[in-house]
Design a protein around this motif. Sequence first.
Motif, PDB file in Angstrom:
ATOM      1  N   MET A  98       0.811  -1.210   0.000  1.00  0.00           N
ATOM      2  CA  MET A  98       0.000   0.000   0.000  1.00  0.00           C
ATOM      3  C   MET A  98       0.850   1.268   0.000  1.00  0.00           C
ATOM      4  O   MET A  98       0.547   2.233  -0.699  1.00  0.00           O
ATOM      5  CB  MET A  98      -0.940   0.021   1.209  1.00  0.00           C
ATOM      6  N   TRP A  99       1.940   1.270   0.772  1.00  0.00           N
ATOM      7  CA  TRP A  99       2.751   2.483   0.873  1.00  0.00           C
ATOM      8  C   TRP A  99       3.484   2.769  -0.427  1.00  0.00           C
ATOM      9  O   TRP A  99       3.586   3.923  -0.857  1.00  0.00           O
ATOM     10  CB  TRP A  99       3.735   2.368   2.037  1.00  0.00           C
ATOM     11  N   LEU A 100       4.002   1.738  -1.078  1.00  0.00           N
ATOM     12  CA  LEU A 100       4.658   1.936  -2.375  1.00  0.00           C
ATOM     13  C   LEU A 100       3.651   2.443  -3.394  1.00  0.00           C
ATOM     14  O   LEU A 100       3.935   3.377  -4.166  1.00  0.00           O
ATOM     15  CB  LEU A 100       5.277   0.618  -2.861  1.00  0.00           C
ATOM     16  N   ALA A 101       2.461   1.861  -3.383  1.00  0.00           N
ATOM     17  CA  ALA A 101       1.415   2.307  -4.298  1.00  0.00           C
ATOM     18  C   ALA A 101       1.071   3.772  -4.045  1.00  0.00           C
ATOM     19  O   ALA A 101       0.924   4.566  -4.979  1.00  0.00           O
ATOM     20  CB  ALA A 101       0.167   1.439  -4.131  1.00  0.00           C
ATOM     21  N   SER A 102       0.948   4.147  -2.783  1.00  0.00           N
ATOM     22  CA  SER A 102       0.585   5.520  -2.433  1.00  0.00           C
ATOM     23  C   SER A 102       1.637   6.511  -2.911  1.00  0.00           C
ATOM     24  O   SER A 102       1.313   7.557  -3.489  1.00  0.00           O
ATOM     25  CB  SER A 102       0.398   5.650  -0.920  1.00  0.00           C
ATOM     26  N   VAL A 103       2.909   6.187  -2.687  1.00  0.00           N
ATOM     27  CA  VAL A 103       4.000   7.090  -3.090  1.00  0.00           C
ATOM     28  C   VAL A 103       4.010   7.275  -4.602  1.00  0.00           C
ATOM     29  O   VAL A 103       4.124   8.400  -5.115  1.00  0.00           O
ATOM     30  CB  VAL A 103       5.356   6.555  -2.590  1.00  0.00           C
ATOM     31  N   LEU A 104       3.896   6.181  -5.338  1.00  0.00           N
ATOM     32  CA  LEU A 104       3.941   6.273  -6.801  1.00  0.00           C
ATOM     33  C   LEU A 104       2.710   6.983  -7.355  1.00  0.00           C
ATOM     34  O   LEU A 104       2.813   7.743  -8.332  1.00  0.00           O
ATOM     35  CB  LEU A 104       4.066   4.868  -7.406  1.00  0.00           C
ATOM     36  N   VAL A 105       1.552   6.757  -6.750  1.00  0.00           N
ATOM     37  CA  VAL A 105       0.346   7.465  -7.193  1.00  0.00           C
ATOM     38  C   VAL A 105       0.504   8.962  -6.951  1.00  0.00           C
ATOM     39  O   VAL A 105       0.151   9.784  -7.808  1.00  0.00           O
ATOM     40  CB  VAL A 105      -0.908   6.929  -6.480  1.00  0.00           C
ATOM     41  N   VAL A 106       1.042   9.340  -5.798  1.00  0.00           N
ATOM     42  CA  VAL A 106       1.268  10.759  -5.511  1.00  0.00           C
ATOM     43  C   VAL A 106       2.227  11.371  -6.533  1.00  0.00           C
ATOM     44  O   VAL A 106       1.969  12.453  -7.078  1.00  0.00           O
ATOM     45  CB  VAL A 106       1.811  10.943  -4.075  1.00  0.00           C
ATOM     46  N   ILE A 107       3.328  10.697  -6.825  1.00  0.00           N
ATOM     47  CA  ILE A 107       4.292  11.211  -7.808  1.00  0.00           C
ATOM     48  C   ILE A 107       3.637  11.341  -9.183  1.00  0.00           C
ATOM     49  O   ILE A 107       3.813  12.338  -9.887  1.00  0.00           O
ATOM     50  CB  ILE A 107       5.529  10.301  -7.890  1.00  0.00           C
ATOM     51  N   GLY A 108       2.870  10.317  -9.571  1.00  0.00           N
ATOM     52  CA  GLY A 108       2.181  10.368 -10.862  1.00  0.00           C
ATOM     53  C   GLY A 108       1.190  11.510 -10.930  1.00  0.00           C
ATOM     54  O   GLY A 108       1.099  12.213 -11.951  1.00  0.00           O
ATOM     55  N   MET A 109       0.454  11.732  -9.854  1.00  0.00           N
ATOM     56  CA  MET A 109      -0.525  12.812  -9.841  1.00  0.00           C
ATOM     57  C   MET A 109       0.145  14.179  -9.819  1.00  0.00           C
ATOM     58  O   MET A 109      -0.399  15.155 -10.345  1.00  0.00           O
ATOM     59  CB  MET A 109      -1.472  12.646  -8.651  1.00  0.00           C
ATOM     60  N   VAL A 110       1.328  14.265  -9.229  1.00  0.00           N
ATOM     61  CA  VAL A 110       2.087  15.516  -9.283  1.00  0.00           C
ATOM     62  C   VAL A 110       2.511  15.803 -10.726  1.00  0.00           C
ATOM     63  O   VAL A 110       2.407  16.937 -11.204  1.00  0.00           O
ATOM     64  CB  VAL A 110       3.321  15.442  -8.356  1.00  0.00           C
ATOM     65  N   GLY A 111       2.980  14.775 -11.432  1.00  0.00           N
ATOM     66  CA  GLY A 111       3.324  14.952 -12.845  1.00  0.00           C
ATOM     67  C   GLY A 111       2.122  15.364 -13.664  1.00  0.00           C
ATOM     68  O   GLY A 111       2.203  16.274 -14.499  1.00  0.00           O
ATOM     69  N   PHE A 112       0.991  14.728 -13.410  1.00  0.00           N
ATOM     70  CA  PHE A 112      -0.242  15.022 -14.143  1.00  0.00           C
ATOM     71  C   PHE A 112      -0.776  16.411 -13.797  1.00  0.00           C
ATOM     72  O   PHE A 112      -1.041  17.236 -14.685  1.00  0.00           O
ATOM     73  CB  PHE A 112      -1.288  13.955 -13.812  1.00  0.00           C
ATOM     74  N   GLY A 113      -0.924  16.691 -12.514  1.00  0.00           N
ATOM     75  CA  GLY A 113      -1.549  17.939 -12.085  1.00  0.00           C
ATOM     76  C   GLY A 113      -0.695  19.160 -12.345  1.00  0.00           C
ATOM     77  O   GLY A 113      -1.178  20.185 -12.861  1.00  0.00           O
ATOM     78  N   THR A 114       0.598  19.085 -12.018  1.00  0.00           N
ATOM     79  CA  THR A 114       1.478  20.226 -12.238  1.00  0.00           C
ATOM     80  C   THR A 114       1.697  20.446 -13.732  1.00  0.00           C
ATOM     81  O   THR A 114       1.733  21.587 -14.205  1.00  0.00           O
ATOM     82  CB  THR A 114       2.825  20.014 -11.526  1.00  0.00           C
ATOM     83  N   GLY A 115       1.835  19.356 -14.489  1.00  0.00           N
ATOM     84  CA  GLY A 115       1.976  19.486 -15.937  1.00  0.00           C
ATOM     85  C   GLY A 115       0.797  20.188 -16.565  1.00  0.00           C
ATOM     86  O   GLY A 115       0.953  21.010 -17.486  1.00  0.00           O
ATOM     87  N   ASN A 116      -0.397  19.919 -16.060  1.00  0.00           N
ATOM     88  CA  ASN A 116      -1.589  20.561 -16.614  1.00  0.00           C
ATOM     89  C   ASN A 116      -1.607  22.062 -16.392  1.00  0.00           C
ATOM     90  O   ASN A 116      -2.277  22.796 -17.129  1.00  0.00           O
ATOM     91  CB  ASN A 116      -2.856  19.931 -16.017  1.00  0.00           C
ATOM     92  N   THR A 117      -0.887  22.544 -15.393  1.00  0.00           N
ATOM     93  CA  THR A 117      -0.759  23.989 -15.190  1.00  0.00           C
ATOM     94  C   THR A 117      -0.176  24.646 -16.441  1.00  0.00           C
ATOM     95  O   THR A 117      -0.673  25.670 -16.924  1.00  0.00           O
ATOM     96  CB  THR A 117       0.153  24.280 -13.989  1.00  0.00           C
ATOM     97  N   PHE A 118       0.871  24.047 -16.988  1.00  0.00           N
ATOM     98  CA  PHE A 118       1.539  24.608 -18.164  1.00  0.00           C
ATOM     99  C   PHE A 118       0.762  24.302 -19.440  1.00  0.00           C
ATOM    100  O   PHE A 118       0.723  25.119 -20.365  1.00  0.00           O
ATOM    101  CB  PHE A 118       2.976  24.076 -18.244  1.00  0.00           C
ATOM    102  N   TYR A 119       0.127  23.145 -19.478  1.00  0.00           N
ATOM    103  CA  TYR A 119      -0.702  22.787 -20.635  1.00  0.00           C
ATOM    104  C   TYR A 119      -1.858  23.763 -20.786  1.00  0.00           C
ATOM    105  O   TYR A 119      -2.119  24.284 -21.874  1.00  0.00           O
ATOM    106  CB  TYR A 119      -1.210  21.359 -20.468  1.00  0.00           C
ATOM    107  N   ASP A 120      -2.563  24.039 -19.687  1.00  0.00           N
ATOM    108  CA  ASP A 120      -3.674  24.986 -19.737  1.00  0.00           C
ATOM    109  C   ASP A 120      -3.199  26.379 -20.124  1.00  0.00           C
ATOM    110  O   ASP A 120      -3.880  27.104 -20.854  1.00  0.00           O
ATOM    111  CB  ASP A 120      -4.378  25.040 -18.376  1.00  0.00           C
ATOM    112  N   ALA A 121      -2.025  26.776 -19.626  1.00  0.00           N
ATOM    113  CA  ALA A 121      -1.490  28.105 -19.949  1.00  0.00           C
ATOM    114  C   ALA A 121      -1.186  28.251 -21.432  1.00  0.00           C
ATOM    115  O   ALA A 121      -1.267  29.353 -21.988  1.00  0.00           O
ATOM    116  CB  ALA A 121      -0.230  28.369 -19.124  1.00  0.00           C
ATOM    117  N   LEU A 122      -0.844  27.159 -22.090  1.00  0.00           N
ATOM    118  CA  LEU A 122      -0.535  27.210 -23.523  1.00  0.00           C
ATOM    119  C   LEU A 122      -1.759  27.495 -24.379  1.00  0.00           C
ATOM    120  O   LEU A 122      -1.624  27.874 -25.549  1.00  0.00           O
ATOM    121  CB  LEU A 122       0.116  25.893 -23.966  1.00  0.00           C
ATOM    122  N   LEU A 123      -2.969  27.330 -23.826  1.00  0.00           N
ATOM    123  CA  LEU A 123      -4.184  27.631 -24.593  1.00  0.00           C
ATOM    124  C   LEU A 123      -4.178  29.080 -25.064  1.00  0.00           C
ATOM    125  O   LEU A 123      -4.577  29.373 -26.190  1.00  0.00           O
ATOM    126  CB  LEU A 123      -5.423  27.358 -23.729  1.00  0.00           C
TER     127      LEU A 123
END
Length: 418
Positions: A98-123
């Motif tokens: 569970m802990w490994l899954a949680s850490v990797l999900v958090v990292i993945g969501m950081v990549g997804f969520g923070t990346g979308n900040t710049f993606y949305d700005a490119l509109l």
Amino acid sequence: MNEKKKIRAWVMYDWANSAFATTIMAAVMPIYFISVAGGTDGSWSFTQTAAAIVVALLSPLLGAIADYSGRKVFFLRAFTIIGALASAGLAFVGTGDMWLASVLVVIGMVGFGTGNTFYDALLNDITSPDLREGVSARGYAMGYLGGGLLLAVNLGLILGWDKIGLPDKTAASQISFVSVGIWWLVFSWPLFRNLKDQRSAIAGGLRDTLKTGSRRLGETFSQLKKYPELLKFMVSYWFFFDGINTIIVMAASYGTTIGIEDKDLITALLITQFIGFPATLAFGKMADRLGSKKMLYGSLVTYLIIVILGYFMTNSLHFYLLACLVGLVQGGSQATSRAIFSKMIPQGRTAEFNGFLSFTSRFFSFGGPLVFGIVKLVSDSSRSALLAVALFFVAGIILLTFVNLAKGEKEAEQPYSV
């Protein structure tokens, strides 16, 4: 490069990263987290909270730095790689991890969520204000189609694991996590190839860039009072975004808790994707014709109905029907919100203000999963926890009534000065 080519490249990124949203955030991973990694719907909600906090802390400063240095595409590429690698890394999560899954999900969501900040700005960089509702809707629509197609493939793997020679359903799920990372990287390539950063001639070294980015972030806070309609929209957005995000990340784990089978959960979410494709395109056209605010009202009222019906849901047919309703409004509400916000941002500060929105909305977005988790702990009822989410939509609808979009667009045209 002509505008149409830029738009096509931008739209394809939504096709690429929506694989993470469907397989990791919404469908396969929430079920895997509980059935294999040993988590609960409560611990899954707290994982979402942790990811939201990290994204909230990173987005505003990086957004300010991206505007100052002219490196929006650079930052988008970096967080895409981070998210894709974390997604593939979930293949190493086994029974009880569970802990490994949680850490990797958090990292993945950081990549997804923070990346979308710049993606949305490119509109703002690829098209004019009068076309943004339609272009934003195309992005979300392609995201539904791309994310849905990969989810369909992964659904086939998971449900038919024995027929294709895999040892078990766990192995099929692990392959699906790797497929997300590959899909995300491969289909992001058109954007990275065709959209180039316009590096600022005045950007200095790392220390100077961080210092200037921090200063510009402080300026954003101080300047918000000059954009009252933008600020009012943001406050409304915080609430209804939190409600939408909670439904996205908690739907599968909620269904699992009340006894919906895995295959029904994933099939219903797949239905959402394919209904979402034409529905989002139609939503964008209707927003052009009837007005963005009216369409946004309609979508939020529909979400309120979804939450109430979800409280009474008892079987897979109910889950399928609610999935259809979500597909009708989810992409449209998000696309319209993105277009509305883009028109009220002062020019030259697109990544900065998108980062600020991401910071504030993510800061508040842990509220929904947190409220869900707390109500579940107190009441020992996932149904009561879901019903509590309705409050976020009610607040968002009420606050939206105070926003004057036309006035907000005029305020954005004023020179940005400090």
